[in-house]
Scaffold this active site. Sequence first.
Site, short mmCIF file in Angstrom:
data_model
loop_
_atom_site.label_atom_id
_atom_site.label_comp_id
_atom_site.label_asym_id
_atom_site.label_seq_id
_atom_site.Cartn_x
_atom_site.Cartn_y
_atom_site.Cartn_z
N ASP A 15 31.40 37.19 45.15
CA ASP A 15 31.88 37.99 44.03
C ASP A 15 30.82 38.04 42.94
OD1 ASP A 15 34.60 39.31 43.18
OD2 ASP A 15 33.72 38.45 41.38
N TYR A 58 32.71 41.12 31.54
CA TYR A 58 33.76 40.15 31.89
C TYR A 58 33.56 38.83 31.15
CZ TYR A 58 35.17 43.18 35.78
OH TYR A 58 35.61 44.25 36.54
N ARG A 93 33.61 46.69 49.61
CA ARG A 93 34.80 45.84 49.71
C ARG A 93 35.42 45.88 51.10
NH1 ARG A 93 37.84 44.12 45.33
NH2 ARG A 93 36.58 43.91 43.48
N ARG A 118 42.32 34.00 53.97
CA ARG A 118 42.40 33.67 52.55
C ARG A 118 43.52 32.66 52.31
NH1 ARG A 118 45.26 35.39 48.25
NH2 ARG A 118 44.20 35.89 46.30
N ARG A 169 41.80 42.72 51.31
CA ARG A 169 43.25 42.60 51.51
C ARG A 169 43.88 43.67 52.38
NH1 ARG A 169 44.17 42.05 45.29
NH2 ARG A 169 42.29 43.30 45.53
O1 CP3 Z 1 33.49 43.18 51.09
C1 CP3 Z 1 32.77 43.23 50.07
O2 CP3 Z 1 32.48 44.28 49.47
C2 CP3 Z 1 32.09 41.95 49.60
C3 CP3 Z 1 32.74 41.19 48.63
C4 CP3 Z 1 32.94 41.66 47.19
C5 CP3 Z 1 34.07 41.26 46.45
N1 CP3 Z 1 33.92 41.67 45.16
C6 CP3 Z 1 35.21 40.49 47.00
C7 CP3 Z 1 36.48 40.45 46.25
C8 CP3 Z 1 32.13 42.40 46.33
C9 CP3 Z 1 30.82 43.14 46.62
C10 CP3 Z 1 32.74 42.39 45.04
C11 CP3 Z 1 32.17 43.03 43.85
C12 CP3 Z 1 32.92 42.96 42.59
N2 CP3 Z 1 33.71 41.95 42.11
C13 CP3 Z 1 32.83 43.96 41.59
C14 CP3 Z 1 31.96 45.20 41.66
C15 CP3 Z 1 32.54 46.27 42.50
C16 CP3 Z 1 33.77 46.91 41.93
O3 CP3 Z 1 34.82 46.82 42.62
O4 CP3 Z 1 33.70 47.53 40.86
C17 CP3 Z 1 33.65 43.54 40.51
C18 CP3 Z 1 33.87 44.31 39.22
C19 CP3 Z 1 34.19 42.26 40.86
C20 CP3 Z 1 35.07 41.39 40.02
C21 CP3 Z 1 36.38 41.21 40.64
N3 CP3 Z 1 36.62 40.47 41.78
C22 CP3 Z 1 37.62 41.74 40.20
C23 CP3 Z 1 37.80 42.63 38.98
C24 CP3 Z 1 38.59 41.31 41.10
C25 CP3 Z 1 40.09 41.54 40.99
C26 CP3 Z 1 40.46 42.89 41.45
C27 CP3 Z 1 40.82 42.85 42.90
O5 CP3 Z 1 40.40 43.74 43.65
O6 CP3 Z 1 41.59 41.91 43.26
C28 CP3 Z 1 37.95 40.56 42.11
C29 CP3 Z 1 38.58 39.92 43.29
C30 CP3 Z 1 37.98 40.18 44.62
N4 CP3 Z 1 36.64 40.26 44.90
C31 CP3 Z 1 38.71 40.32 45.83
C32 CP3 Z 1 37.78 40.48 46.86
C33 CP3 Z 1 38.05 40.61 48.33
C34 CP3 Z 1 40.22 40.23 45.99
C35 CP3 Z 1 40.57 38.80 45.95
C36 CP3 Z 1 41.81 38.48 46.73
O7 CP3 Z 1 42.88 38.52 46.14
O8 CP3 Z 1 41.68 38.15 47.93
#
Ligand code: CP3
Length: 346
Positions: A79, A152, A29, A42, A33
């Site tokens: 994602d 999910y 990640r 974003r 943010r």
């Molecule tokens: O930089 C990176 O690692 C690449 C991008 C990436 C994202 N999500 C971007 C993201 C990767 C590899 C993921 C994987 C992901 N997404 C997982 C597996 C890893 C983990 O954290 O367990 C899961 C379960 C998701 C599903 C997901 N996406 C959730 C549950 C959420 C909400 C929680 C959160 O952190 O906001 C997201 C949103 C998300 N995916 C964001 C980002 C940068 C935040 C979105 C935002 O508000 O800008």
Amino acid sequence: MSSKQPSQKKLLRVLSSQSEPIPPIWLMRQAGRYLPEYRATREQAGGFLDLCYNPTQAEEVTLQPIRRYAFDASILFADILLIPQALGQKLWFETGEGPRLTPIENADTLSRDNALTHLAPIFDTVARLSKSLPAETTLIGFAGAPWTVASYMVAGRGTPDQAPALDLAARDAAAFQSIIDMLVAASIDYLAAQADAGAEVLQLFESWAASLEGDDFERWCVAPVAAIIKGLRARGVNVPIIAFPRAAKTHMGDYCAAVQCDALGLDTSANIDAVRAQVGDDMVLQGNLDPQVLVAGGARLDVAVREILAKTKNTPHIFNLGHGIVPQTPPENVTRLIELIRGAPA
Ligand code: CP3
């Protein structure tokens, strides 16, 4: 002497089971943010999904942490829930809460027919990155592992215990299997297309491995990941594959042998020495600094990083967190982390 040149990319050298005096580092990640420049892009994009599907903006946020920290690897900005959306399930993000999907109980409403067309902007992002990244930076593509993604899809949101998916798997294993099978096939297509577009490594995120044990773990976590890796190899996709079964309650040597991964991601709770004893000397390990220690910084960070470096010395190791970086992380603590690993800049 071998005619094969050693890679100029540190991450790829370690993924061929070499140890490096200074390990390669990237953070799960790492685009996100905690970086003001991410929040700005974003905002411009309108929303998180708009950002994922806009190749120039997705390229930009992928590059932001590379510019700031010169990580050894860059992970595609996307994602794990884009696949359910590409299969026809409705997906949106509730601001401040997280993902929402219209819940499903079988694969009847899903179809792979338009999936790769839907995901084409993602492959465009990968192709752009493979041109714009510095020569020493490795590009990682990824997908969610089927159990985690299905959890999910069935619940329609994130859950602390994956109860809706566990319940469906117990009540109607055939229906749940149909969802898993669809995800296996779609993930092979998706990851193969990422590799074709220029991804040099692929990672499978199994964030919710901890909710399954025994035969259920074998059926819903091990078998689908093994099928994806086997399917990719059968298609001639030869890039290294990192499996990250977060907090799995299993023997890691058995897991690696069953799924045939090239590297194993360790979560924060993993004991590096114990896992090393289970997987043998050649398996590449990745991890596992606690993301909360990176938030805390200071002496706790110094001690924790030095401890991981001491334990992994002379072994094939990729420095990373044990889970994704959290939005509260002060960016200067990441600067300090890099300094602890690479030494202060000259
Ligand atoms: O930089 C990176 O690692 C690449 C991008 C990436 C994202 N999500 C971007 C993201 C990767 C590899 C993921 C994987 C992901 N997404 C997982 C597996 C890893 C983990 O954290 O367990 C899961 C379960 C998701 C599903 C997901 N996406 C959730 C549950 C959420 C909400 C929680 C959160 O952190 O906001 C997201 C949103 C998300 N995916 C964001 C980002 C940068 C935040 C979105 C935002 O508000 O800008």
